[in-house]
Write an enzyme that holds these catalytic residues in place. Structure first.
Site, PDB file in Angstrom:
ATOM      1  N   THR A  40       0.682  -1.166  -0.221  1.00  0.00           N
ATOM      2  CA  THR A  40      -0.051  -0.086  -0.223  1.00  0.00           C
ATOM      3  C   THR A  40       0.984   1.503  -0.346  1.00  0.00           C
ATOM      4  O   THR A  40       0.330   2.230  -0.775  1.00  0.00           O
ATOM      5  CB  THR A  40      -1.432  -0.144   1.559  1.00  0.00           C
ATOM      6  OG1 THR A  40      -1.287  -0.999   1.110  1.00  0.00           O
ATOM      7  CG2 THR A  40      -1.783   1.263   1.549  1.00  0.00           C
ATOM      8  N   HIS A  43       2.193   1.834  -3.262  1.00  0.00           N
ATOM      9  CA  HIS A  43       1.071   2.747  -4.697  1.00  0.00           C
ATOM     10  C   HIS A  43       0.897   4.177  -3.915  1.00  0.00           C
ATOM     11  O   HIS A  43       1.293   5.763  -4.636  1.00  0.00           O
ATOM     12  CB  HIS A  43      -0.585   2.041  -3.649  1.00  0.00           C
ATOM     13  CG  HIS A  43      -0.199   0.731  -4.314  1.00  0.00           C
ATOM     14  ND1 HIS A  43      -0.718   0.283  -6.205  1.00  0.00           N
ATOM     15  CD2 HIS A  43      -1.062  -0.569  -4.381  1.00  0.00           C
ATOM     16  CE1 HIS A  43      -1.148  -0.746  -6.482  1.00  0.00           C
ATOM     17  NE2 HIS A  43      -1.614  -1.105  -5.365  1.00  0.00           N
ATOM     18  N   HIS A  64       1.455   2.185   8.023  1.00  0.00           N
ATOM     19  CA  HIS A  64       0.217   1.818   8.440  1.00  0.00           C
ATOM     20  C   HIS A  64       0.525   0.981   9.720  1.00  0.00           C
ATOM     21  O   HIS A  64       0.035   0.272  10.545  1.00  0.00           O
ATOM     22  CB  HIS A  64      -1.365   1.317   7.901  1.00  0.00           C
ATOM     23  CG  HIS A  64      -0.669   0.168   6.459  1.00  0.00           C
ATOM     24  ND1 HIS A  64      -0.185   0.795   5.070  1.00  0.00           N
ATOM     25  CD2 HIS A  64      -0.841  -0.993   6.790  1.00  0.00           C
ATOM     26  CE1 HIS A  64      -0.397  -0.563   4.572  1.00  0.00           C
ATOM     27  NE2 HIS A  64      -0.402  -1.843   6.025  1.00  0.00           N
ATOM     28  N   CYS A  97     -22.401  -0.291  11.460  1.00  0.00           N
ATOM     29  CA  CYS A  97     -23.545  -0.618  10.521  1.00  0.00           C
ATOM     30  C   CYS A  97     -24.406  -2.109  11.389  1.00  0.00           C
ATOM     31  O   CYS A  97     -23.287  -2.406  11.584  1.00  0.00           O
ATOM     32  CB  CYS A  97     -22.322  -0.734   9.535  1.00  0.00           C
ATOM     33  SG  CYS A  97     -21.168  -1.007   9.331  1.00  0.00           S
ATOM     34  N   CYS A 108     -16.751  -3.517   7.621  1.00  0.00           N
ATOM     35  CA  CYS A 108     -17.300  -2.849   7.682  1.00  0.00           C
ATOM     36  C   CYS A 108     -17.354  -1.508   6.263  1.00  0.00           C
ATOM     37  O   CYS A 108     -16.649  -1.369   5.135  1.00  0.00           O
ATOM     38  CB  CYS A 108     -16.703  -1.501   8.824  1.00  0.00           C
ATOM     39  SG  CYS A 108     -17.737  -0.234   9.304  1.00  0.00           S
ATOM     40  N   ILE A 176       4.152 -11.233   3.069  1.00  0.00           N
ATOM     41  CA  ILE A 176       2.153 -12.181   3.657  1.00  0.00           C
ATOM     42  C   ILE A 176       2.945 -13.822   2.904  1.00  0.00           C
ATOM     43  O   ILE A 176       2.128 -14.110   4.121  1.00  0.00           O
ATOM     44  CB  ILE A 176       1.405 -11.698   3.344  1.00  0.00           C
ATOM     45  CG1 ILE A 176       1.101 -10.609   4.031  1.00  0.00           C
ATOM     46  CG2 ILE A 176       0.130 -12.528   3.952  1.00  0.00           C
ATOM     47  CD1 ILE A 176       0.249  -8.898   3.629  1.00  0.00           C
ATOM     48  N   ASP A 196       7.009 -18.865  -6.881  1.00  0.00           N
ATOM     49  CA  ASP A 196       7.310 -17.161  -6.770  1.00  0.00           C
ATOM     50  C   ASP A 196       8.440 -17.681  -8.055  1.00  0.00           C
ATOM     51  O   ASP A 196       8.330 -18.411  -8.336  1.00  0.00           O
ATOM     52  CB  ASP A 196       8.063 -16.385  -5.387  1.00  0.00           C
ATOM     53  CG  ASP A 196       7.679 -15.010  -5.786  1.00  0.00           C
ATOM     54  OD1 ASP A 196       7.125 -14.426  -4.758  1.00  0.00           O
ATOM     55  OD2 ASP A 196       8.330 -14.471  -6.558  1.00  0.00           O
ATOM     56  N   ARG A 201      13.547 -14.356  -2.549  1.00  0.00           N
ATOM     57  CA  ARG A 201      12.256 -15.189  -1.740  1.00  0.00           C
ATOM     58  C   ARG A 201      12.265 -16.402  -2.091  1.00  0.00           C
ATOM     59  O   ARG A 201      11.567 -16.632  -0.750  1.00  0.00           O
ATOM     60  CB  ARG A 201      11.394 -14.230  -3.139  1.00  0.00           C
ATOM     61  CG  ARG A 201      11.015 -12.661  -2.241  1.00  0.00           C
ATOM     62  CD  ARG A 201      10.248 -11.529  -2.622  1.00  0.00           C
ATOM     63  NE  ARG A 201       9.684 -10.409  -1.915  1.00  0.00           N
ATOM     64  CZ  ARG A 201       8.920  -9.614  -2.229  1.00  0.00           C
ATOM     65  NH1 ARG A 201       8.122  -9.371  -2.721  1.00  0.00           N
ATOM     66  NH2 ARG A 201       9.167  -8.646  -1.224  1.00  0.00           N
TER      67      ARG A 201
HETATM   68 ZN   LIG Z   1      -0.438  -3.501   5.630  1.00  0.00          ZN
HETATM   69 ZN   LIG Z   2     -19.297  -0.635  10.549  1.00  0.00          ZN
END
Ligand SMILES: [Zn+2]
Ligand SMILES: [Zn+2]
Length: 345
Positions: A40, A43, A64, A97, A108, A176, A196, A201
């Site tokens: 991410t 990106h 993150h 929700c 969500c 991952i 892969d 890797r």
């Molecule tokens: Zn991540």
């Molecule tokens: Zn929600």
């Protein structure tokens, strides 16, 4: 404080001085110790179409995946306190929700993602909602805490259904995929094939357990080898992490009759697939996997870490300082690495 800041929609990232975030009553201020680079972030660095599609925030602080120490909590916060070591959940659910109210907060309806829709964690301090603070066991190494989030995706995908005693194929040996290999191995997968095209890797994948056969999809006759090794039955379990069209087609091809597949990798285009032969006649079970179950995947992750049997340290191949975030992102993009860590503190 110093932060890795995306000032506009141009390619790149800047290290700038910004104010320490102010927290609301339901938020927690964290002093970041270590963070990790994710696809991410690549990106966001490049500002690809994906960023526009998901309506990523801009300008913003990126990042993150992280671990840090709580330094301040809002008036309504009760589950963590200053001094606690935490990892961050990155799904920010609305809590109201139907999905949130029926045990599926991680999908969500109005979900926000930390470091995509809100300011992120490649900074000396970060604020997150209380619900996103996962209290770590004291003494957890910060670089391990920093990868609970991506590790939890591997846990979610592998343990979504049975794996013990079953032949398992992991398509894609990025971080991952390597975590997934390790989880499958210690969860009793009978035989694990890791696919892969990156030799670096694949070499790392061999360190993820003791019954692993790595295959280079460019050089090896993958489908033929897996068929032979499984006495013609094909794989019982496939975990698709490549996010590539070719990888995904191979994933379905090697899946045996009655098998299950967890799709995790994200494709940038549609995948042409013969559903009759690959899914219907096989009576295959197909799981879409996004992020971690809140908080099933987190409890499972903690339990797996506690066994002391994981080899995930081997996946953490490089470490850079916060000032070197750009270098770290470019390294992760180039791909001859496992998980790239940012040492903030
Ligand atoms: Zn991540
Ligand atoms: Zn929600």
């Amino acid at each position: 404080m110093k932060a890795a800041y995306k000032p506009n929609r141009e390619k790149g990232i800047k290290i700038v001085d910004v104010p320490i975030p102010e927290i609301a009553a339901n938020e927690v201020l964290v002093k970041v110790k270590k963070a990790a680079i994710c696809g991410t972030d690549i990106h966001l660095y490049d500002w690809t179409n994906w960023c526009e599609n998901v309506e990523a925030k801009n300008p913003m602080i990126i990042g993150h995946e992280f671990c840090g120490e709580v330094v301040e909590v809002g008036a309504q916060v009760t589950s963590v306190k200053a001094g606690d070591l935490i990892a961050g959940e990155t799904h920010i659910p609305c809590g109201k929700c139907i999905l949130c109210r029926t045990g599926r907060q991680h999908i969500c309806k109005d979900m926000k993602i930390l470091g995509v829709h809100t300011d992120g964690v490649f900074a000396e301090y970060a604020k997150i909602p209380e619900i996103c603070a996962w209290k770590l066991l004291p003494g957890t190494p910060p670089e391990i805490g920093a990868i609970y989030e991506p590790f939890g995706i591997a846990v979610h995908g592998v343990l979504r259904d049975k794996v013990a005693g079953l032949s398992t194929v992991i398509v894609g040996a990025g971080p991952i995929g390597l975590f997934a290999t390790n989880v499958a191995n210690i969860s009793g997968a009978r035989q694990i094939f890791v696919l892969d095209v990156n030799e670096y890797r694949l070499k790392l994948a061999n360190k993820m357990g003791d019954n692993i056969l790595t295959l280079n999809s460019k050089k090896d006759e993958v489908a033929k080898i897996i068929s032979e090794e499984t006495e013609g039955r094909g794989a019982d379990v496939v975990i698709e992490l490549s996010g590539s069209v070719e990888g995904t087609r191979t994933a379905f091809e090697v899946l045996g009759k009655g098998g299950r597949i967890s799709l995790i990798g994200l494709h940038s285009r549609e995948v042409p697939l013969d559903l009759v032969n690959n899914v219907i006649y096989k009576e295959a079970t197909v799981y879409g996997i996004t992020g971690r179950e809140m908080f099933n995947s987190w409890y499972q992750t903690e339990n797996l870490v506690k066994t002391g049997k994981l080899n995930i340290k081997e996946v953490l191949t490089h470490e850079f300082s916060l000032e070197e975030v750009e270098k770290a992102i470019l390294m992760a993009k180039e791909g001859n690495c496992g998980k790239v860590i940012i040492a903030v503190e």
